[in-house]
Design a protein around this motif. Structure first.
Motif, mmCIF file in Angstrom:
data_model
loop_
_atom_site.group_PDB
_atom_site.id
_atom_site.type_symbol
_atom_site.label_atom_id
_atom_site.label_comp_id
_atom_site.label_asym_id
_atom_site.label_seq_id
_atom_site.Cartn_x
_atom_site.Cartn_y
_atom_site.Cartn_z
ATOM 1 N N ARG A 33 -2.363 -0.740 1.640
ATOM 2 C CA ARG A 33 -2.082 -1.937 0.835
ATOM 3 C C ARG A 33 -1.809 -3.107 1.779
ATOM 4 O O ARG A 33 -0.662 -3.409 2.111
ATOM 5 N N PRO A 34 -2.866 -3.792 2.204
ATOM 6 C CA PRO A 34 -2.697 -4.921 3.125
ATOM 7 C C PRO A 34 -1.845 -6.045 2.556
ATOM 8 O O PRO A 34 -1.325 -6.878 3.312
ATOM 9 N N ASP A 35 -1.700 -6.076 1.217
ATOM 10 C CA ASP A 35 -0.917 -7.153 0.596
ATOM 11 C C ASP A 35 0.586 -6.965 0.747
ATOM 12 O O ASP A 35 1.359 -7.898 0.517
ATOM 13 N N ARG A 85 0.938 0.631 5.820
ATOM 14 C CA ARG A 85 1.345 -0.178 4.661
ATOM 15 C C ARG A 85 0.790 0.488 3.412
ATOM 16 O O ARG A 85 -0.404 0.420 3.146
#
Length: 226
Positions: A33-35, A85
């Motif tokens: 989840r890069p966000d 992440r």
């Protein structure tokens, strides 16, 4: 014959079901989840600083061996949790920091593990001794050896171990839902739509201990540890 098969299936579900469910939930939310604002390790260090636990460190652990070391005052995270992440990484890291906060505050619930875990280990060691020694003792004393009775005693000791470890469950539940979840929601570290998923992950974190205890009934050489 059908009754025995059904009984075997029920036992398999009891012993292996919780462990499989925990692994499924943790794996289900491991997608990158890069966000998210940081990795599990970065979140752990941030939370320790935010809650003023300067004497608690973060270190790498073996994969799947995430825990808080009470004596060393170290949050140990597996490489995946430390460096990735994802919802699983963030939730697991927050759960272990929750343990650190509870011990730092000297809360009563934080003493359950140190109070009851030695008893669980003692009972399990007794089960190991009886597993190997009973036939020898029976032969030496010329007592009739009954395999079924031997098995019943061993399984009973295993279940006693689980029940003792269930006493530790409130500590795990506290780390997940009185510490980790409020920290993640109030700090707005996650989008609101991810909170239900994180609840499931934190439930899995809390149940990991019980799932391992059930497995230990069949695998007596795996002594419970945290």
């Amino acid at each position: 014959m059908i009754v025995y098969i059904l009984l075997l299936l029920v036992l398999i579900a009891i012993f292996f079901g919780p462990q499989l469910w925990v692994k499924k939930i943790l794996k289900q939310h491991q997608a990158p989840r890069p966000d998210l604002p940081g990795t599990g390790g970065e979140l752990a260090r941030h939370l320790l600083k935010r809650y003023e636990l300067q004497d608690v460190k973060v270190e790498a652990a073996e994969e799947g061996k995430d825990h808080y070391d009470i004596q060393a005052k170290v949050v140990r995270l597996s490489p995946y949790v430390l460096n990735e992440r994802s919802l699983t990484a963030v939730a697991v890291a927050a759960h272990e920091v929750g343990h650190a906060i509870a011990h730092h505050r000297q809360e009563t619930v934080a003493r359950l593990r140190t109070r009851y875990l030695p008893y669980a280990m003692m009972i399990q060691r007794l089960a190991v001794i009886m597993l190997f020694a009973w036939p020898i003792v029976s032969a030496a004393l010329r007592l009739p050896y009954t395999p079924m009775l031997h098995g019943v005693v061993i399984v009973t000791l295993g279940f006693v171990t689980v029940f003792v470890q269930l006493a530790i469950l409130p500590e795990e539940w506290d780390a997940s839902f009185n510490k980790a979840l409020p920290m993640l929601t109030k700090g707005r570290y996650l989008p609101s739509q991810d909170i239900p998923k994180v609840r499931r992950i934190l439930t899995a974190c809390a149940m990991t201990y019980v799932a391992s205890a059930l497995m230990n009934i069949l695998l007596f050489w795996r002594l419970p540890r945290r």
